[in-house]
Design an enzyme around this catalytic site. Sequence first.
Site, PDB file in Angstrom:
ATOM      1  N   GLU A 319      75.345  32.917  37.133  1.00  0.00           N
ATOM      2  CA  GLU A 319      75.493  34.074  38.023  1.00  0.00           C
ATOM      3  C   GLU A 319      76.897  33.990  38.596  1.00  0.00           C
ATOM      4  OE1 GLU A 319      73.598  36.529  37.962  1.00  0.00           O
ATOM      5  OE2 GLU A 319      72.012  35.566  36.819  1.00  0.00           O
ATOM      6  N   CYS A 353      78.185  36.943  47.274  1.00  0.00           N
ATOM      7  CA  CYS A 353      78.539  37.505  45.961  1.00  0.00           C
ATOM      8  C   CYS A 353      78.228  38.997  45.931  1.00  0.00           C
ATOM      9  CB  CYS A 353      77.802  36.771  44.867  1.00  0.00           C
ATOM     10  SG  CYS A 353      76.087  36.508  45.278  1.00  0.00           S
TER      11      CYS A 353
HETATM   12  P1  NAD Z   1      83.646  28.153  41.730  1.00  0.00           P
HETATM   13  O1  NAD Z   1      83.553  28.705  40.344  1.00  0.00           O
HETATM   14  O2  NAD Z   1      84.970  27.785  42.231  1.00  0.00           O
HETATM   15  O3  NAD Z   1      82.768  26.824  41.842  1.00  0.00           O
HETATM   16  C1  NAD Z   1      81.416  26.819  41.509  1.00  0.00           C
HETATM   17  C2  NAD Z   1      81.035  25.394  41.145  1.00  0.00           C
HETATM   18  O4  NAD Z   1      81.671  25.064  39.914  1.00  0.00           O
HETATM   19  C3  NAD Z   1      81.517  24.349  42.155  1.00  0.00           C
HETATM   20  O5  NAD Z   1      80.537  23.348  42.289  1.00  0.00           O
HETATM   21  C4  NAD Z   1      82.761  23.794  41.495  1.00  0.00           C
HETATM   22  O6  NAD Z   1      83.108  22.495  41.907  1.00  0.00           O
HETATM   23  C5  NAD Z   1      82.325  23.804  40.042  1.00  0.00           C
HETATM   24  N1  NAD Z   1      83.392  23.714  39.052  1.00  0.00           N
HETATM   25  C6  NAD Z   1      84.685  24.079  39.157  1.00  0.00           C
HETATM   26  N2  NAD Z   1      85.311  23.868  37.978  1.00  0.00           N
HETATM   27  C7  NAD Z   1      84.388  23.370  37.121  1.00  0.00           C
HETATM   28  C8  NAD Z   1      84.409  22.968  35.769  1.00  0.00           C
HETATM   29  N3  NAD Z   1      85.510  23.045  35.022  1.00  0.00           N
HETATM   30  N4  NAD Z   1      83.275  22.508  35.206  1.00  0.00           N
HETATM   31  C9  NAD Z   1      82.129  22.443  35.929  1.00  0.00           C
HETATM   32  N5  NAD Z   1      82.045  22.806  37.211  1.00  0.00           N
HETATM   33  C10 NAD Z   1      83.162  23.272  37.804  1.00  0.00           C
HETATM   34  O7  NAD Z   1      82.895  29.194  42.696  1.00  0.00           O
HETATM   35  P2  NAD Z   1      82.730  29.106  44.295  1.00  0.00           P
HETATM   36  O8  NAD Z   1      84.039  29.384  44.927  1.00  0.00           O
HETATM   37  O9  NAD Z   1      81.989  27.901  44.713  1.00  0.00           O
HETATM   38  O10 NAD Z   1      81.765  30.335  44.546  1.00  0.00           O
HETATM   39  C11 NAD Z   1      82.233  31.629  44.658  1.00  0.00           C
HETATM   40  C12 NAD Z   1      81.932  32.425  43.414  1.00  0.00           C
HETATM   41  O11 NAD Z   1      80.550  32.370  43.141  1.00  0.00           O
HETATM   42  C13 NAD Z   1      82.275  33.897  43.572  1.00  0.00           C
HETATM   43  O12 NAD Z   1      82.876  34.363  42.400  1.00  0.00           O
HETATM   44  C14 NAD Z   1      80.894  34.540  43.783  1.00  0.00           C
HETATM   45  O13 NAD Z   1      80.841  35.893  43.442  1.00  0.00           O
HETATM   46  C15 NAD Z   1      80.051  33.677  42.921  1.00  0.00           C
HETATM   47  N6  NAD Z   1      78.633  33.722  43.298  1.00  0.00           N
HETATM   48  C16 NAD Z   1      77.805  34.474  42.546  1.00  0.00           C
HETATM   49  C17 NAD Z   1      76.455  34.568  42.867  1.00  0.00           C
HETATM   50  C18 NAD Z   1      75.518  35.381  42.030  1.00  0.00           C
HETATM   51  O14 NAD Z   1      74.319  35.241  42.198  1.00  0.00           O
HETATM   52  N7  NAD Z   1      76.018  36.223  41.147  1.00  0.00           N
HETATM   53  C19 NAD Z   1      75.986  33.888  44.000  1.00  0.00           C
HETATM   54  C20 NAD Z   1      76.866  33.120  44.748  1.00  0.00           C
HETATM   55  C21 NAD Z   1      78.198  33.043  44.378  1.00  0.00           C
END
Ligand code: NAD
Length: 568
Positions: A319, A353
């Site tokens: 998501e 989000c």
């Molecule tokens: P992010 O992508 O920066 O991080 C998400 C997770 O991924 C974190 O735990 C991070 O450490 C990890 N991560 C980063 N690089 C990685 C890699 N190469 N391999 C594996 N894991 C890795 O996102 P964020 O800033 O934590 O969250 C915000 C984003 O999440 C926004 O884009 C928001 O829209 C989205 N979001 C979507 C929903 C939904 O249901 N659609 C819900 C909540 C948040």
Amino acid sequence: MLSLCRLALVANSQKLGARCLGSILPTPQPPDIVLANEPVLSYTKHSPERQELEKVLSEFSNSVQDIPIVIGDEEIRTDQVHYQVMPHNHAKKIAKYYHATPDLIKRAITVATKTQREWERVPLDTRMKIWLRAAELMREKYRQELNASTMLGQSKTVIQAEIDSAAELIDFFKIHSYFVKDALKYRPISPDASVTLNSMRYRGMDGFVAAVSPFNFTAIGGNLAYTPALMGNGVLWKPSDTAVLSNWTIFKICREAGVPPGVVNFVPAHGPDFGDTVTASPHLAGINFTGSVPTFNRLWTQVGKNIGVYRNYPKLVGECGGKNYHFVHPSADVDSVVAGTIRSAFEYNGQKCSACSRMYVPQSLWGEIRQGLIKERDRLKVGDVQDFSVFTSAVIDAAAFKRISGYIEYAKNSSHLEILGGGVCDDSVGYFVQPTIVQTKDPKDRIMTEEIFGPVLTIFVYEDRDLEETMKLVESSTPYALTGAIFAQDEQWARRALEEFKYTAGNFYVNDKSTGSVVGQQPFGGSRMSGTNDKAGGPHYALRWASPQSVKETFVPLREIDYEYMRG
Ligand code: NAD
């Protein structure tokens, strides 16, 4: 039903002179579960919940909790030491945690994969009972620890913490269990159950599941790790660096509730170390991800590159981001547009989000809506979440502050854009960005098409006569399709918008704001670049984490090879 079948098959097999084995599949005995949401507490002054919360807030804000990596039964601390700070007071540390090295991540994979086979043999009914126990601990004993860690660590106001780390988290544990129980009612067709009984059983997936969670919802972290675990999987949970404390609280609660060691392994790590290591493992059975598009794309690409390595095709559930809209029709009720938009765009600083970040308003209503939005925006108090009178607080970290203030700077310098309110950023104490309203002359300006993930709302005012053309912009402006809302009193137009906007949002609202989905009420998720739309909080979600097995049991042995028609 099964025992009746057994009686019938005994009679039938005696008649035919066959040996009778009877069904060998256990009959599930799931616990009673009421399908109802967890009530949201009020936290009014002097209420018992407020008093208890204030105590925990004071305790947590004056200590630095030490959070280990947990693999199986072992607590591990590495020399990669990190601290979680309060975003609204970044000098203040609240947790010390450690990043796992790639070798430790590999060890966690071995433990989760091995534990999966043992855990999967624990009957689903027993697992459900543990989940309900965890929900009970979240509801009573640990509610305020969950809320305080979310408030201080992720800068949520009390109401935002309560709807997330208490209500939604409890709902995920309870209501997903309910949906699993419901799914167990399904029986494949058995034309004559005394001769042949067909069944379906839900196994865990062979291997391990990597749960990678975002900072912005404590409940999402709990769901990403524990719904696969409920279904019999072994899990590596990588929390976000900026949500470690609240996520650790969930982990501890679940262990207390009876989730055995090794079922969920708590593995904070540098994102790319984690992603690279899990996608290189032949045992990867699935990734349960919520976060940004670039991170999910990277994981998906790595899975594609390694496709020849895996024992199973890994299930990818993600998501991701959004560029959520409010579309206002000339017949809309102005007050609800104003109230809904302020809440959607600025609650939790636009870091939901589903937050509204682009809006289309007809010229005929613009005067009133503009005035309403500016008046309400000017009243919003932004500050420390321990001050219960604030509406919202700081954005999550320095990177978010830089990205969001960059968009505001860009708006200040663009001839297409005008800042109508806010626009002030100050990171001297906390990462504070004032709720900002921008008007654009260009509906395809990057501020109207890119995810900002902060308190910036941009509005395009359209001529009423250009309604049709403007409607087309909703779908064509962004690659996302997460949430959207229409505001209208004209029923005929609303019906048409329902069709025209069908593919613009996975969660669509009529005369309501684009945020605030509730587990079991509005299952959540979007398509296109917003994700795989697997609808957490809905009846099918938990089943995504099962590997179903069809079982056919034949009670009357086959003794003939020829078919009757062959005998002339
Ligand atoms: P992010 O992508 O920066 O991080 C998400 C997770 O991924 C974190 O735990 C991070 O450490 C990890 N991560 C980063 N690089 C990685 C890699 N190469 N391999 C594996 N894991 C890795 O996102 P964020 O800033 O934590 O969250 C915000 C984003 O999440 C926004 O884009 C928001 O829209 C989205 N979001 C979507 C929903 C939904 O249901 N659609 C819900 C909540 C948040």
